[in-house]
Write a protein that holds these residues in place. Structure first.
Motif, PDB file in Angstrom:
ATOM      1  N   LEU A 146     -53.759  36.177  93.147  1.00 36.90           N
ATOM      2  CA  LEU A 146     -53.740  35.700  92.226  1.00 36.90           C
ATOM      3  C   LEU A 146     -52.010  36.142  91.262  1.00 36.90           C
ATOM      4  CD1 LEU A 146     -57.376  36.853  90.835  1.00 36.90           C
ATOM      5  CD2 LEU A 146     -56.602  34.760  91.695  1.00 36.90           C
ATOM      6  N   GLU A 147     -51.391  37.176  92.014  1.00 35.37           N
ATOM      7  CA  GLU A 147     -50.546  38.023  91.497  1.00 35.37           C
ATOM      8  C   GLU A 147     -49.431  37.798  92.796  1.00 35.37           C
ATOM      9  OE1 GLU A 147     -50.751  40.430  87.638  1.00 35.37           O
ATOM     10  OE2 GLU A 147     -51.759  41.735  89.387  1.00 35.37           O
ATOM     11  N   LYS A 148     -47.817  37.980  92.392  1.00 36.73           N
ATOM     12  CA  LYS A 148     -46.945  38.254  93.277  1.00 36.73           C
ATOM     13  C   LYS A 148     -47.619  39.531  94.214  1.00 36.73           C
ATOM     14  CE  LYS A 148     -42.507  37.369  93.566  1.00 36.73           C
ATOM     15  NZ  LYS A 148     -42.264  36.237  93.836  1.00 36.73           N
ATOM     16  N   CYS A 149     -47.276  39.026  95.412  1.00 36.11           N
ATOM     17  CA  CYS A 149     -47.768  40.449  96.120  1.00 36.11           C
ATOM     18  C   CYS A 149     -46.216  40.858  97.032  1.00 36.11           C
ATOM     19  CB  CYS A 149     -49.157  39.851  97.471  1.00 36.11           C
ATOM     20  SG  CYS A 149     -50.654  39.245  96.418  1.00 36.11           S
ATOM     21  N   THR A 150     -45.954  41.817  97.153  1.00 30.67           N
ATOM     22  CA  THR A 150     -44.722  42.433  97.824  1.00 30.67           C
ATOM     23  C   THR A 150     -44.797  43.524  98.281  1.00 30.67           C
ATOM     24  OG1 THR A 150     -44.363  43.551  95.715  1.00 30.67           O
ATOM     25  CG2 THR A 150     -44.092  41.832  95.438  1.00 30.67           C
ATOM     26  N   SER A 151     -43.773  43.974  99.197  1.00 35.82           N
ATOM     27  CA  SER A 151     -43.854  44.892 100.119  1.00 35.82           C
ATOM     28  C   SER A 151     -44.211  46.266  99.232  1.00 35.82           C
ATOM     29  CB  SER A 151     -42.256  45.540 100.760  1.00 35.82           C
ATOM     30  OG  SER A 151     -41.728  45.212  99.707  1.00 35.82           O
ATOM     31  N   SER A 152     -43.589  46.158  98.572  1.00 40.86           N
ATOM     32  CA  SER A 152     -43.907  47.488  96.945  1.00 40.86           C
ATOM     33  C   SER A 152     -44.891  47.771  96.064  1.00 40.86           C
ATOM     34  CB  SER A 152     -43.142  47.621  96.742  1.00 40.86           C
ATOM     35  OG  SER A 152     -43.047  46.903  95.225  1.00 40.86           O
ATOM     36  N   ASN A 153     -46.361  46.350  96.620  1.00 37.44           N
ATOM     37  CA  ASN A 153     -47.495  46.276  95.439  1.00 37.44           C
ATOM     38  C   ASN A 153     -48.557  46.180  96.501  1.00 37.44           C
ATOM     39  OD1 ASN A 153     -47.110  43.294  95.885  1.00 37.44           O
ATOM     40  ND2 ASN A 153     -47.986  42.955  93.310  1.00 37.44           N
ATOM     41  N   GLY A 154     -48.690  46.698  97.779  1.00 35.26           N
ATOM     42  CA  GLY A 154     -49.746  46.681  98.651  1.00 35.26           C
ATOM     43  C   GLY A 154     -50.296  44.850  99.369  1.00 35.26           C
ATOM     44  N   ALA A 155     -48.926  43.520  99.406  1.00 37.49           N
ATOM     45  CA  ALA A 155     -49.021  43.041  99.957  1.00 37.49           C
ATOM     46  C   ALA A 155     -49.963  43.309 100.850  1.00 37.49           C
ATOM     47  CB  ALA A 155     -48.218  42.294 100.438  1.00 37.49           C
ATOM     48  N   GLN A 195     -54.241  49.026  91.475  1.00 38.25           N
ATOM     49  CA  GLN A 195     -53.609  49.405  90.651  1.00 38.25           C
ATOM     50  C   GLN A 195     -52.483  50.248  90.923  1.00 38.25           C
ATOM     51  OE1 GLN A 195     -54.461  49.017  87.509  1.00 38.25           O
ATOM     52  NE2 GLN A 195     -56.114  47.755  88.265  1.00 38.25           N
ATOM     53  N   PRO A 196     -51.420  49.954  89.677  1.00 39.37           N
ATOM     54  CA  PRO A 196     -49.680  50.503  89.862  1.00 39.37           C
ATOM     55  C   PRO A 196     -50.470  51.731  90.260  1.00 39.37           C
ATOM     56  CG  PRO A 196     -50.229  49.328  88.102  1.00 39.37           C
ATOM     57  CD  PRO A 196     -52.078  49.379  88.649  1.00 39.37           C
ATOM     58  N   GLN A 197     -48.812  52.786  91.223  1.00 36.72           N
ATOM     59  CA  GLN A 197     -49.455  53.850  91.250  1.00 36.72           C
ATOM     60  C   GLN A 197     -50.967  54.686  92.377  1.00 36.72           C
ATOM     61  OE1 GLN A 197     -46.144  55.243  91.168  1.00 36.72           O
ATOM     62  NE2 GLN A 197     -46.043  53.101  89.841  1.00 36.72           N
ATOM     63  N   ILE A 198     -52.077  54.108  91.923  1.00 31.14           N
ATOM     64  CA  ILE A 198     -53.150  54.345  92.185  1.00 31.14           C
ATOM     65  C   ILE A 198     -53.872  54.110  93.475  1.00 31.14           C
ATOM     66  CG2 ILE A 198     -53.046  56.118  90.579  1.00 31.14           C
ATOM     67  CD1 ILE A 198     -55.787  54.634  90.006  1.00 31.14           C
ATOM     68  N   ASN A 235     -50.169  50.943  96.689  1.00 28.87           N
ATOM     69  CA  ASN A 235     -49.628  50.483  94.894  1.00 28.87           C
ATOM     70  C   ASN A 235     -49.118  50.914  95.126  1.00 28.87           C
ATOM     71  OD1 ASN A 235     -48.337  48.929  93.364  1.00 28.87           O
ATOM     72  ND2 ASN A 235     -50.220  48.381  92.881  1.00 28.87           N
ATOM     73  N   THR A 236     -46.934  51.045  95.048  1.00 23.93           N
ATOM     74  CA  THR A 236     -46.709  52.034  94.544  1.00 23.93           C
ATOM     75  C   THR A 236     -45.437  51.347  93.141  1.00 23.93           C
ATOM     76  OG1 THR A 236     -44.473  51.589  95.802  1.00 23.93           O
ATOM     77  CG2 THR A 236     -46.221  53.202  96.290  1.00 23.93           C
ATOM     78  N   SER A 237     -45.917  50.506  92.813  1.00 27.55           N
ATOM     79  CA  SER A 237     -45.096  49.644  92.870  1.00 27.55           C
ATOM     80  C   SER A 237     -46.242  50.164  90.331  1.00 27.55           C
ATOM     81  CB  SER A 237     -45.317  48.185  92.820  1.00 27.55           C
ATOM     82  OG  SER A 237     -46.157  47.438  92.248  1.00 27.55           O
ATOM     83  N   PRO A 238     -44.568  49.504  89.226  1.00 25.66           N
ATOM     84  CA  PRO A 238     -45.349  49.593  88.750  1.00 25.66           C
ATOM     85  C   PRO A 238     -46.372  48.644  88.738  1.00 25.66           C
ATOM     86  CG  PRO A 238     -43.073  48.856  88.423  1.00 25.66           C
ATOM     87  CD  PRO A 238     -43.393  48.753  89.698  1.00 25.66           C
ATOM     88  N   TYR A 239     -47.067  47.484  88.774  1.00 25.95           N
ATOM     89  CA  TYR A 239     -47.387  46.515  88.905  1.00 25.95           C
ATOM     90  C   TYR A 239     -48.629  46.158  89.906  1.00 25.95           C
ATOM     91  CZ  TYR A 239     -42.915  45.291  88.041  1.00 25.95           C
ATOM     92  OH  TYR A 239     -41.170  45.531  87.552  1.00 25.95           O
ATOM     93  N   THR A 240     -49.777  45.542  88.975  1.00 25.16           N
ATOM     94  CA  THR A 240     -50.855  45.912  89.768  1.00 25.16           C
ATOM     95  C   THR A 240     -51.299  44.376  90.404  1.00 25.16           C
ATOM     96  OG1 THR A 240     -52.069  43.651  87.887  1.00 25.16           O
ATOM     97  CG2 THR A 240     -52.431  45.967  87.797  1.00 25.16           C
ATOM     98  N   ARG A 241     -51.611  43.890  91.261  1.00 30.42           N
ATOM     99  CA  ARG A 241     -51.951  43.563  93.061  1.00 30.42           C
ATOM    100  C   ARG A 241     -53.570  43.003  92.913  1.00 30.42           C
ATOM    101  NH1 ARG A 241     -53.381  44.316  98.588  1.00 30.42           N
ATOM    102  NH2 ARG A 241     -55.565  43.430  97.234  1.00 30.42           N
ATOM    103  N   PHE A 242     -53.818  41.489  91.812  1.00 30.59           N
ATOM    104  CA  PHE A 242     -55.063  41.667  91.592  1.00 30.59           C
ATOM    105  C   PHE A 242     -55.190  40.126  92.392  1.00 30.59           C
ATOM    106  CE2 PHE A 242     -57.516  42.049  86.978  1.00 30.59           C
ATOM    107  CZ  PHE A 242     -56.463  42.989  87.138  1.00 30.59           C
TER     108      PHE A 242
END
Ligand code: FE2
Length: 313
Positions: A192-201, A162-165, A272-279
């Motif tokens: 299932l979603e884009k995984c980046t350095s800010s959402n916890g790849a 989840q975003p932030q937490i 995940n420090t981004s505003p996006y989920t990382r499913f």
């Protein structure tokens, strides 16, 4: 000849202990899993839920009945930060779940299709097994299992990050949690979603499956619940961790990309420090007897109603 992977991919997996397989699911397939995951979150019924939190941040792992009997069910585990001191949710339920598990691949048709009914997956599994000399299997010094021919599907999860937490997952290898003798766990992790350095790849220490022996095991405790059992002293573990510091490679991915994860390779993911989920959808396989024996201390145990399914039938 390999059927699905290239020989270069097989060699890279052997060398690094993990492999990114771009576009393993096409966008419509990964999107169907994403939508089904969101639907499951909507269906999540908080009534009678024990507010089980999932955290890997310390050794006090979840060990209640809701967790321990989830191997043949679809259950919901919450982010540690989503429940306040009084036990109330701090955010809407769909933003409070860390993961859904552990029998999606058996019980949910959408996940069953891409796991147990997927000809591409079977071809890939065969590719991983056929290139090695089975007489050169196990190095008892490093616990490196040279050949991984996964035969049985154990468990599956949707991880929502989840975003932030969405919590950090510290350095670990997967055989810690799903131990066989010799170690044979193999993880499949599908973005299932884009995984980046800010959402916890995910990031990996390439080659650590050959250099980092198993240091501990996540087990059912005789007195009930679960805990970590030491295989090597904590000082050894610190040395191993120190030796792999600075060697991690961050692997960003696109929806539908598969990451194959050898059970002995060190990996982790940041908060995940981004505003996006990382499913992501992830499941594990192991070798079947007589090549490997599943350990009775593992938290996850097959049941009479739901034995582990064979991948190659
Ligand atoms: Fe892992």
């Amino acid at each position: 000849m390999p059927e699905y992977l290239t020989q270069e991919q097989i060699d890279k997996f052997d060398q690094d202990g993990y492999l990114i397989v771009p576009g393993f699911l096409d966008i419509s397939e990964s999107d169907a899993l994403l939508q089904r995951s969101k639907q499951l979150l909507e269906e999540f019924d908080l009534q009678n839920h024990p507010l089980t939190k999932f955290t890997t941040e310390d050794d006090n792992h979840v060990g209640d009945d809701y967790f321990l009997t989830s191997g043949d069910k679809i259950r919901y585990f919450l982010e540690a930060d989503a429940v306040d001191a009084s036990g109330a949710l701090t955010r809407p339920k769909e933003n409070a779940v860390n993961k859904i598990g552990h029998a999606l691949h058996e019980l949910d048709p959408a996940f069953h299709r891409v796991t147990l009914q997927n000809p591409r997956l079977r071809a890939l599994v065969r590719d991983l097994g056929f290139h090695k000399d089975p007489t050169l299997l196990f190095d008892s010094n490093t616990h490196y299992y040279h050949r991984v021919v996964p035969q049985l599907a154990l468990q599956s999860m949707v991880i929502t990050k989840q975003p932030q937490i969405g919590g950090e997952v510290p350095e670990h290898n997967d055989s810690t949690f799903l131990y066989t003798t010799p170690p044979s766990a193999l993880g499949f992790w599908i973005a299932l979603e884009k995984c980046t350095s800010s959402n916890g790849a995910l990031s990996f220490a390439p080659g650590s499956h050959k250099t980092a022996p198993l240091t501990k095991r996540f087990v059912r405790l005789p007195q009930g619940g679960t805990g970590m059992q030491r295989v090597l002293p904590v000082e050894e573990e610190q040395k191993i961790s120190e030796a792999h510091k600075g060697k991690y490679v961050l692997e960003t991915c696109e929806p539908g990309d598969l990451v194959l994860i050898h059970g002995s390779v060190l990996h982790k993911s940041e908060r995940n420090t981004s505003p996006y989920t990382r499913f992501a959808y992830t499941f594990h396989m192991i070798e079947s007897p007589p090549h490997a024996t599943y350990d009775e201390k593992n938290w996850l145990q097959p049941t009479a109603e739901m034995p582990f399914s064979k991948i190659l039938v």
